[in-house]
Write a protein that holds these residues in place. Structure first.
Motif, PDB file in Angstrom:
ATOM      1  N   ALA A 199      -6.105   2.294 -11.813  1.00  0.00           N
ATOM      2  CA  ALA A 199      -5.302   1.066 -11.723  1.00  0.00           C
ATOM      3  C   ALA A 199      -4.597   0.961 -10.377  1.00  0.00           C
ATOM      4  CB  ALA A 199      -4.287   1.034 -12.864  1.00  0.00           C
ATOM      5  N   VAL A 200      -4.050   2.073  -9.885  1.00  0.00           N
ATOM      6  CA  VAL A 200      -3.348   2.060  -8.596  1.00  0.00           C
ATOM      7  C   VAL A 200      -4.319   1.791  -7.452  1.00  0.00           C
ATOM      8  CG1 VAL A 200      -2.027   3.447  -6.954  1.00  0.00           C
ATOM      9  CG2 VAL A 200      -1.484   3.558  -9.383  1.00  0.00           C
ATOM     10  N   LEU A 201      -5.468   2.442  -7.485  1.00  0.00           N
ATOM     11  CA  LEU A 201      -6.466   2.255  -6.426  1.00  0.00           C
ATOM     12  C   LEU A 201      -6.956   0.811  -6.387  1.00  0.00           C
ATOM     13  CD1 LEU A 201      -8.452   5.586  -6.900  1.00  0.00           C
ATOM     14  CD2 LEU A 201      -6.916   5.020  -5.019  1.00  0.00           C
ATOM     15  N   ASP A 202      -7.092   0.216  -7.557  1.00  0.00           N
ATOM     16  CA  ASP A 202      -7.501  -1.189  -7.613  1.00  0.00           C
ATOM     17  C   ASP A 202      -6.438  -2.086  -6.975  1.00  0.00           C
ATOM     18  OD1 ASP A 202      -9.415  -3.204  -8.543  1.00  0.00           O
ATOM     19  OD2 ASP A 202      -7.819  -3.835  -9.893  1.00  0.00           O
ATOM     20  N   ARG A 203      -5.172  -1.773  -7.212  1.00  0.00           N
ATOM     21  CA  ARG A 203      -4.102  -2.575  -6.602  1.00  0.00           C
ATOM     22  C   ARG A 203      -4.075  -2.394  -5.089  1.00  0.00           C
ATOM     23  NH1 ARG A 203      -1.127  -0.720 -11.202  1.00  0.00           N
ATOM     24  NH2 ARG A 203       0.107   0.729  -9.926  1.00  0.00           N
ATOM     25  N   ILE A 204      -4.378  -1.194  -4.605  1.00  0.00           N
ATOM     26  CA  ILE A 204      -4.458  -0.979  -3.157  1.00  0.00           C
ATOM     27  C   ILE A 204      -5.576  -1.844  -2.560  1.00  0.00           C
ATOM     28  CG2 ILE A 204      -5.098   0.696  -1.370  1.00  0.00           C
ATOM     29  CD1 ILE A 204      -3.619   2.837  -2.962  1.00  0.00           C
ATOM     30  N   GLU A 205      -6.731  -1.852  -3.201  1.00  0.00           N
ATOM     31  CA  GLU A 205      -7.848  -2.662  -2.728  1.00  0.00           C
ATOM     32  C   GLU A 205      -7.457  -4.144  -2.668  1.00  0.00           C
ATOM     33  OE1 GLU A 205     -11.075  -1.893  -5.329  1.00  0.00           O
ATOM     34  OE2 GLU A 205     -11.277   0.220  -4.771  1.00  0.00           O
ATOM     35  N   GLN A 235     -10.526  -5.735   5.083  1.00  0.00           N
ATOM     36  CA  GLN A 235     -11.769  -5.433   4.384  1.00  0.00           C
ATOM     37  C   GLN A 235     -11.458  -4.621   3.131  1.00  0.00           C
ATOM     38  OE1 GLN A 235     -14.533  -3.173   6.698  1.00  0.00           O
ATOM     39  NE2 GLN A 235     -16.059  -3.024   5.058  1.00  0.00           N
ATOM     40  N   ARG A 236     -11.903  -5.101   1.982  1.00  0.00           N
ATOM     41  CA  ARG A 236     -11.590  -4.408   0.728  1.00  0.00           C
ATOM     42  C   ARG A 236     -12.375  -3.101   0.641  1.00  0.00           C
ATOM     43  NH1 ARG A 236     -10.690  -6.688  -5.346  1.00  0.00           N
ATOM     44  NH2 ARG A 236     -10.746  -4.668  -6.414  1.00  0.00           N
ATOM     45  N   PRO A 237     -11.665  -1.977   0.535  1.00  0.00           N
ATOM     46  CA  PRO A 237     -12.365  -0.691   0.430  1.00  0.00           C
ATOM     47  C   PRO A 237     -12.836  -0.455  -1.007  1.00  0.00           C
ATOM     48  CG  PRO A 237      -9.997  -0.347   0.367  1.00  0.00           C
ATOM     49  CD  PRO A 237     -10.203  -1.824   0.554  1.00  0.00           C
ATOM     50  N   ASN A 238     -13.743   0.484  -1.178  1.00  0.00           N
ATOM     51  CA  ASN A 238     -14.183   0.893  -2.504  1.00  0.00           C
ATOM     52  C   ASN A 238     -13.638   2.295  -2.759  1.00  0.00           C
ATOM     53  OD1 ASN A 238     -15.420   1.499  -4.895  1.00  0.00           O
ATOM     54  ND2 ASN A 238     -17.513   1.193  -4.182  1.00  0.00           N
ATOM     55  N   LEU A 239     -12.572   2.358  -3.558  1.00  0.00           N
ATOM     56  CA  LEU A 239     -11.865   3.620  -3.770  1.00  0.00           C
ATOM     57  C   LEU A 239     -12.133   4.235  -5.141  1.00  0.00           C
ATOM     58  CD1 LEU A 239      -8.405   2.502  -2.290  1.00  0.00           C
ATOM     59  CD2 LEU A 239     -10.285   3.662  -1.100  1.00  0.00           C
ATOM     60  N   ASP A 240     -13.101   3.675  -5.866  1.00  0.00           N
ATOM     61  CA  ASP A 240     -13.325   4.120  -7.254  1.00  0.00           C
ATOM     62  C   ASP A 240     -13.589   5.618  -7.352  1.00  0.00           C
ATOM     63  OD1 ASP A 240     -13.073   1.488  -7.857  1.00  0.00           O
ATOM     64  OD2 ASP A 240     -15.199   1.106  -8.255  1.00  0.00           O
ATOM     65  N   ALA A 241     -14.283   6.183  -6.360  1.00  0.00           N
ATOM     66  CA  ALA A 241     -14.665   7.597  -6.451  1.00  0.00           C
ATOM     67  C   ALA A 241     -13.471   8.534  -6.312  1.00  0.00           C
ATOM     68  CB  ALA A 241     -15.694   7.917  -5.361  1.00  0.00           C
ATOM     69  N   LEU A 242     -12.285   7.999  -5.927  1.00  0.00           N
ATOM     70  CA  LEU A 242     -11.113   8.850  -5.699  1.00  0.00           C
ATOM     71  C   LEU A 242     -10.220   8.958  -6.930  1.00  0.00           C
ATOM     72  CD1 LEU A 242     -10.167   7.483  -2.155  1.00  0.00           C
ATOM     73  CD2 LEU A 242     -11.749   9.342  -2.751  1.00  0.00           C
ATOM     74  N   VAL A 244       0.838  -1.202   0.000  1.00  0.00           N
ATOM     75  CA  VAL A 244       0.000   0.000   0.000  1.00  0.00           C
ATOM     76  C   VAL A 244       0.873   1.252   0.000  1.00  0.00           C
ATOM     77  CG1 VAL A 244      -1.661   1.342   1.353  1.00  0.00           C
ATOM     78  CG2 VAL A 244      -1.969  -1.129   1.091  1.00  0.00           C
ATOM     79  N   GLY A 245       1.965   1.221   0.757  1.00  0.00           N
ATOM     80  CA  GLY A 245       2.882   2.361   0.768  1.00  0.00           C
ATOM     81  C   GLY A 245       3.445   2.649  -0.611  1.00  0.00           C
ATOM     82  N   ARG A 246       3.813   1.587  -1.332  1.00  0.00           N
ATOM     83  CA  ARG A 246       4.344   1.788  -2.692  1.00  0.00           C
ATOM     84  C   ARG A 246       3.288   2.388  -3.609  1.00  0.00           C
ATOM     85  NH1 ARG A 246       6.868  -3.187  -1.621  1.00  0.00           N
ATOM     86  NH2 ARG A 246       5.158  -4.339  -2.623  1.00  0.00           N
ATOM     87  N   GLU A 247       2.055   1.927  -3.475  1.00  0.00           N
ATOM     88  CA  GLU A 247       0.999   2.440  -4.360  1.00  0.00           C
ATOM     89  C   GLU A 247       0.648   3.892  -4.038  1.00  0.00           C
ATOM     90  OE1 GLU A 247       0.429   0.928  -6.904  1.00  0.00           O
ATOM     91  OE2 GLU A 247       1.024  -1.117  -6.433  1.00  0.00           O
ATOM     92  N   LEU A 248       0.670   4.257  -2.758  1.00  0.00           N
ATOM     93  CA  LEU A 248       0.454   5.664  -2.407  1.00  0.00           C
ATOM     94  C   LEU A 248       1.553   6.545  -2.994  1.00  0.00           C
ATOM     95  CD1 LEU A 248      -0.696   5.326   1.324  1.00  0.00           C
ATOM     96  CD2 LEU A 248      -2.123   5.902  -0.639  1.00  0.00           C
TER      97      LEU A 248
END
Length: 265
Positions: free
Chosen positions: A237-243, A252-259, A191-195
């Motif tokens: 693509a990055v948000l999907d990898r974080i999830e 718990q898998r978050p839903n980050l699509d709106a970001l 997650v740190g790498r994706e951020l």
């Protein structure tokens, strides 16, 4: 005869001495001029000034101390690298400010993750420490990249300060790190790498906008089609990898699509 020869030798030696003295004096003057020149350049050098972080991390659990210390050293190294670059290319000040802001955000995220994944309390306000300013001659007008919370931390507002190029706009992306659920320890590194990737993409988009302000190109939809559109795709693509990282580690898998969608400041 002998006396005349001795006098001539003395005169020759005296002449050589005078010439040597003149050459020595000239050399000292040149050396002094060179030192003064270097001194004046150093005095007028543009350098980067960044907020301190070590006194803002609070209590660090023993298990996180080594990692946090390494990240603090990374912050110092980033400043040294930027100052070395500015010494060589002072005209790159605006780009360097954007670049170091993105890199600092990534490091600050890793500091937070190092502390929270071993049960510590996340330090408050680290996101506000990402932006740096310029000091020294020529700093005026270059502005402060990231005085606002630039990118994925804080309010997600990218580049409230002057980007360094007159008329340059910056991207405004939703924050991400504060929208994440509890991150399992096994997912923290990923997650740190994706951020960090999200920050890098924002910095790249802002650099592209700065170049566009200096040299306009394309039609009225160019920014949307060439910058904001591709940025949304990359963020998705990055948000999907974080999830996936969080869910794979049992979180718990978050839903980050709106970001994913960014706008312009």
């Amino acid at each position: 005869m002998v006396t005349r020869t001795q006098k001539q030798a003395v005169l020759k030696l005296g002449g050589i001495g005078a010439v040597a003295a003149l050459l020595l004096g000239a050399g000292l003057q040149l050396a002094s001029a060179g030192e003064n020149g270097r001194g004046s350049r150093a005095a007028g050098a543009v350098t980067v000034s960044c907020p301190t972080v070590a006194d803002r991390v609070g209590a660090v659990p023993a298990a996180a101390r080594a990692g946090v210390d390494q990240e603090l050293r990374n912050l110092e190294q980033q400043i040294a690298n930027v100052n070395a670059r500015l010494a060589r290319e002072p005209g790159q000040a605006a780009n360097q400010l954007n670049d170091i802001a993105g890199k600092r955000r990534a490091v600050l995220d890793r500091i937070r993750l190092n502390i929270t994944r071993v049960g510590g309390t996340a330090p408050a306000g680290l996101e506000s420490l990402a932006g740096c300013a310029l000091t020294g001659a020529g700093a005026a007008g270059n502005g402060n990249a990231g005085n606002g919370n630039n990118g994925n931390n804080g309010n997600g507002n990218a580049g409230n300060g002057n980007s360094g190029v007159a008329g340059a706009r910056t991207v405004n992306c939703p924050s991400v790190s504060d929208k994440l659920p509890a991150i399992p320890a096994a997912a923290a590194a990923g997650v740190g790498r994706e951020l960090a990737n999200l920050d890098r993409e924002i910095a790249n988009a802002n650099a592209r906008l700065a170049r566009l302000a200096a040299k306009p190109e394309g039609g009225p939809n160019f920014v949307q089609n060439a910058i904001l559109g591709p940025l949304k795709s990359k963020r998705t693509a990055v948000l999907d990898r974080i999830e996936i990282d969080i869910n794979r580690a049992g979180g718990q898998r978050p839903n980050l699509d709106a970001l994913a969608t960014c706008t312009l400041n």
